[in-house]
Motif scaffolding. Structure first.
Motif, PDB file in Angstrom:
ATOM      1  N   GLN A 160       0.831  -1.203   0.000  1.00  0.00           N
ATOM      2  CA  GLN A 160       0.000   0.000   0.000  1.00  0.00           C
ATOM      3  C   GLN A 160       0.868   1.256   0.000  1.00  0.00           C
ATOM      4  O   GLN A 160       1.987   1.263   0.513  1.00  0.00           O
ATOM      5  N   ARG A 161       0.344   2.333  -0.574  1.00  0.00           N
ATOM      6  CA  ARG A 161       1.024   3.633  -0.584  1.00  0.00           C
ATOM      7  C   ARG A 161       0.136   4.627   0.158  1.00  0.00           C
ATOM      8  O   ARG A 161      -0.999   4.861  -0.230  1.00  0.00           O
ATOM      9  N   VAL A 162       0.673   5.195   1.224  1.00  0.00           N
ATOM     10  CA  VAL A 162      -0.102   6.047   2.122  1.00  0.00           C
ATOM     11  C   VAL A 162       0.573   7.406   2.219  1.00  0.00           C
ATOM     12  O   VAL A 162       1.801   7.504   2.281  1.00  0.00           O
ATOM     13  N   LEU A 309       5.246   5.185   2.651  1.00  0.00           N
ATOM     14  CA  LEU A 309       4.586   6.283   3.352  1.00  0.00           C
ATOM     15  C   LEU A 309       5.279   7.571   2.935  1.00  0.00           C
ATOM     16  O   LEU A 309       6.481   7.736   3.156  1.00  0.00           O
ATOM     17  N   PHE A 310       4.515   8.463   2.310  1.00  0.00           N
ATOM     18  CA  PHE A 310       5.040   9.745   1.837  1.00  0.00           C
ATOM     19  C   PHE A 310       4.458  10.855   2.709  1.00  0.00           C
ATOM     20  O   PHE A 310       3.239  10.990   2.807  1.00  0.00           O
ATOM     21  N   SER A 311       5.311  11.638   3.323  1.00  0.00           N
ATOM     22  CA  SER A 311       4.804  12.740   4.136  1.00  0.00           C
ATOM     23  C   SER A 311       4.708  14.012   3.308  1.00  0.00           C
ATOM     24  O   SER A 311       5.479  14.225   2.370  1.00  0.00           O
ATOM     25  N   VAL A 312       3.727  14.849   3.670  1.00  0.00           N
ATOM     26  CA  VAL A 312       3.480  16.114   2.979  1.00  0.00           C
ATOM     27  C   VAL A 312       3.313  17.202   4.027  1.00  0.00           C
ATOM     28  O   VAL A 312       2.538  17.049   4.975  1.00  0.00           O
ATOM     29  N   LEU A 313       4.051  18.291   3.871  1.00  0.00           N
ATOM     30  CA  LEU A 313       3.894  19.443   4.757  1.00  0.00           C
ATOM     31  C   LEU A 313       2.755  20.306   4.237  1.00  0.00           C
ATOM     32  O   LEU A 313       2.829  20.835   3.129  1.00  0.00           O
ATOM     33  N   VAL A 314       1.694  20.440   5.009  1.00  0.00           N
ATOM     34  CA  VAL A 314       0.541  21.232   4.587  1.00  0.00           C
ATOM     35  C   VAL A 314       0.457  22.477   5.471  1.00  0.00           C
ATOM     36  O   VAL A 314       0.245  22.382   6.679  1.00  0.00           O
ATOM     37  N   SER A 317      -3.025  23.488   7.441  1.00  0.00           N
ATOM     38  CA  SER A 317      -3.924  22.329   7.260  1.00  0.00           C
ATOM     39  C   SER A 317      -4.708  22.410   5.953  1.00  0.00           C
ATOM     40  O   SER A 317      -5.840  21.934   5.858  1.00  0.00           O
ATOM     41  N   ASP A 318      -4.101  23.008   4.925  1.00  0.00           N
ATOM     42  CA  ASP A 318      -4.764  23.149   3.625  1.00  0.00           C
ATOM     43  C   ASP A 318      -4.551  21.888   2.809  1.00  0.00           C
ATOM     44  O   ASP A 318      -3.522  21.715   2.164  1.00  0.00           O
ATOM     45  N   MET A 319      -5.538  20.992   2.830  1.00  0.00           N
ATOM     46  CA  MET A 319      -5.427  19.735   2.104  1.00  0.00           C
ATOM     47  C   MET A 319      -5.633  19.905   0.604  1.00  0.00           C
ATOM     48  O   MET A 319      -5.513  18.945  -0.152  1.00  0.00           O
ATOM     49  N   ASP A 320      -5.967  21.115   0.165  1.00  0.00           N
ATOM     50  CA  ASP A 320      -6.174  21.366  -1.255  1.00  0.00           C
ATOM     51  C   ASP A 320      -5.003  22.091  -1.905  1.00  0.00           C
ATOM     52  O   ASP A 320      -5.089  22.484  -3.063  1.00  0.00           O
ATOM     53  N   GLU A 321      -3.905  22.297  -1.156  1.00  0.00           N
ATOM     54  CA  GLU A 321      -2.741  22.916  -1.784  1.00  0.00           C
ATOM     55  C   GLU A 321      -2.163  21.940  -2.811  1.00  0.00           C
ATOM     56  O   GLU A 321      -2.400  20.733  -2.735  1.00  0.00           O
ATOM     57  N   PRO A 322      -1.404  22.421  -3.807  1.00  0.00           N
ATOM     58  CA  PRO A 322      -1.063  21.589  -4.980  1.00  0.00           C
ATOM     59  C   PRO A 322      -0.411  20.247  -4.664  1.00  0.00           C
ATOM     60  O   PRO A 322      -0.826  19.221  -5.192  1.00  0.00           O
ATOM     61  N   ILE A 323       0.607  20.228  -3.797  1.00  0.00           N
ATOM     62  CA  ILE A 323       1.337  18.982  -3.555  1.00  0.00           C
ATOM     63  C   ILE A 323       0.443  17.964  -2.861  1.00  0.00           C
ATOM     64  O   ILE A 323       0.411  16.785  -3.236  1.00  0.00           O
ATOM     65  N   ALA A 324      -0.310  18.405  -1.852  1.00  0.00           N
ATOM     66  CA  ALA A 324      -1.222  17.500  -1.160  1.00  0.00           C
ATOM     67  C   ALA A 324      -2.283  16.960  -2.108  1.00  0.00           C
ATOM     68  O   ALA A 324      -2.625  15.770  -2.076  1.00  0.00           O
ATOM     69  N   ASP A 325      -2.813  17.811  -2.958  1.00  0.00           N
ATOM     70  CA  ASP A 325      -3.872  17.400  -3.879  1.00  0.00           C
ATOM     71  C   ASP A 325      -3.348  16.401  -4.909  1.00  0.00           C
ATOM     72  O   ASP A 325      -4.021  15.417  -5.228  1.00  0.00           O
ATOM     73  N   ILE A 326      -2.136  16.640  -5.418  1.00  0.00           N
ATOM     74  CA  ILE A 326      -1.548  15.721  -6.407  1.00  0.00           C
ATOM     75  C   ILE A 326      -1.311  14.357  -5.785  1.00  0.00           C
ATOM     76  O   ILE A 326      -1.682  13.315  -6.334  1.00  0.00           O
ATOM     77  N   ARG A 328      -2.477  12.988  -2.964  1.00  0.00           N
ATOM     78  CA  ARG A 328      -3.662  12.299  -2.451  1.00  0.00           C
ATOM     79  C   ARG A 328      -4.388  11.537  -3.551  1.00  0.00           C
ATOM     80  O   ARG A 328      -4.990  10.490  -3.312  1.00  0.00           O
ATOM     81  N   GLY A 329      -4.316  12.053  -4.778  1.00  0.00           N
ATOM     82  CA  GLY A 329      -5.026  11.415  -5.878  1.00  0.00           C
ATOM     83  C   GLY A 329      -4.381  10.153  -6.405  1.00  0.00           C
ATOM     84  O   GLY A 329      -5.027   9.411  -7.154  1.00  0.00           O
ATOM     85  N   VAL A 330      -3.118   9.875  -6.045  1.00  0.00           N
ATOM     86  CA  VAL A 330      -2.437   8.699  -6.589  1.00  0.00           C
ATOM     87  C   VAL A 330      -2.099   7.671  -5.511  1.00  0.00           C
ATOM     88  O   VAL A 330      -1.463   6.657  -5.818  1.00  0.00           O
TER      89      VAL A 330
END
Length: 456
Positions: A160-162, A309-314, A317-326, A328-330
């Motif tokens: 799994q990729r989380v 497990l890939f961490s993302v700095l948001v 808490s903006d889950m719609d910023e570009p890196i988080a959005d990209i 999350r979709g994959v």
């Protein structure tokens, strides 16, 4: 020397180039050095070496234009002058070895722990293709993680990729270290991108510790390193993970963080002439992230897997910023850490209601799925009315479900932050007991079981 060391030494000798094409520095444009005489020798992505005033400066080919090659150096261009000699080193590769377990290295395979590092016999490209999509296996069985939340509410299965989404200072690195120590895997590969040097030392020696390092390879590119090196850090970690995957092993890959990887790519892409069109990021950022993520996951039949497990700095808490959005979709799930949860002292600060594991419901039995559904239901009921409850505006007895949620919430909240040393079954028994105490399990199990029966 064992056979692997001898093979690695032979590979290194075979790569020695007694003769290299040499060009000259034509001009320096900001951070880019233009070199003449190598346009027919260099390829995009090749490494180059510049000789300046008795020192050596390495870099990478970014652009090729007519008879000129644009080189982005690893360090500043101070001291570079017209006429300095430049040689092409060729495409960068990495030669992972089993002896790298327990070591700390840089993205180019050089040791950072002051001990010699022997390369393996096979050199691998940094940008390999993922296994063919039609031939890959599906996700595997559920993994024990050592943390109650991941053993129950947010299960992780083999391959799994989380994504781990969090702001700064909410315990992201410590959560990754806990998973590195406790999650079931043969080898753990960690990519530390853009961290402070002190933090790398503390993470390796204090947070991860000897127990975690005994099965880990740490690839680090600190914040002072060039964007080329920081961008290459997760690519190097993925290459090492693929080495162990091809041996049939189960690899846990932890990348901290993809945001810094994307920021490093932005610096390189802008230097190459690409416009930052995606809310400050170049359009190629999405492809870079998706290509990296796709290399992880289940392997081919008979091979190993890479659980990632890939961490993302948001920020904010903006889950719609570009890196988080990209990202999350994959991915096959995402875990959100909440700052307000960390501020009240519960770690890991997992916001269960905003987190999703796409391995469910297949990763759990029907009975376990019923327990998880009920736990989420109570957590959601409490969250929707928390302001009213804390203000004293709710009176017991007005809503039976909310009464159960109020009674269960302290135990459920503590459960999310608990360790799970005795495995998945023990964690589910603990969760089942919490629901039974609140009176929720007995009252809700029957309707749910009826719905499952009708579905069958």
């Amino acid at each position: 020397m064992d056979n692997e060391e001898i093979a690695g030494l032979r590979s290194r000798i075979a790569r020695i180039q007694p003769v290299r094409a040499v060009g000259r520095v034509r001009s320096v444009d900001g951070t880019v050095i233009w070199v003449s005489g190598l346009a027919h020798e260099a390829c995009i992505g090749d490494r180059m070496k510049l000789y300046r005033a008795g020192e050596v400066l390495e870099g990478e080919v970014l652009r090729i234009r007519e008879d000129l090659v644009a080189m982005l150096p690893d360090e500043g261009a101070d001291g570079v002058s017209q006429g300095d000699r430049v040689a092409v080193l060729g495409a960068p590769t990495l030669a992972p070895s089993d002896s790298w377990i327990g070591r700390v290295i840089d993205p180019y395979g050089q040791p950072l722990d002051a001990h010699p590092l022997n390369p393996g016999p096979r050199r691998r490209p940094f940008r390999a293709s993922p296994p063919p999509a039609a031939q890959r296996r599906g996700l595997g069985g559920r993994l024990q993680t050592g943390l109650a939340a991941f053993d129950t509410l947010l299960p992780v299965v083999r391959g799994q990729r989380v994504g781990l989404f969090a702001g700064s200072g909410v315990g992201k690195s410590r959560l990754l270290a806990a998973l590195a120590r406790g999650m079931s895997a043969d080898v753990v590969v960690l990519a530390l991108v853009g961290e402070r040097g002190r933090e790398v030392h503390d993470f390796v020696h204090s947070v991860l510790g000897p127990e975690g390092m005994a099965r880990s390879v740490v690839v680090a590119a600190t914040s002072d390193r060039s964007p080329l090196e920081r961008r290459r850090c997760p690519l190097s970690a993925m290459t090492i993970a693929e080495h162990f995957r091809d041996q049939g092993r189960h690899v846990l890959l932890l990348a901290d963080s993809i945001t810094r990887f994307a920021e490093a790519h932005r610096e390189v892409a802008v230097a190459a002439g690409e416009l930052p069109a995606l809310r400050g990021f170049p359009a190629s950022t999405a492809h870079q992230i998706m290509r990296l993520a796709e290399r992880a996951g289940p392997g081919l039949p008979g091979g190993g897997d890479i659980t990632a497990l890939f961490s993302v700095l948001v920020a904010g808490s903006d889950m719609d910023e570009p890196i988080a959005d990209i990202l999350r979709g994959v991915l096959d799930g995402h875990v959100v850490l909440g700052r307000e949860i960390a501020e009240r002292g519960r770690f890991p600060a997992i916001d269960v209601l905003r987190s999703v594991s796409r391995s469910l419901p297949e990763a759990a039995s029907p009975e376990e799925n019923e327990i998880l559904l009920q736990a989420r239901h109570l957590l959601g009921a409490y969250a929707r009315s928390e302001t009213m409850i804390r203000a004293g505006l709710y009176r017991e007895g007005e809503d039976p479900i909310l009464d159960q949620a109020i009674q269960a919430w302290p135990d459920l909240d503590a459960f999310v932050g608990e360790a799970s040393p005795n495995g998945v079954d023990a964690a589910f028994n603990r969760l089942r007991l919490i629901l039974r105490r609140s009176g929720a399990a007995a009252k809700s199990a029957s309707p749910q079981r009826t719905r499952l029966s009708k579905a069958r």
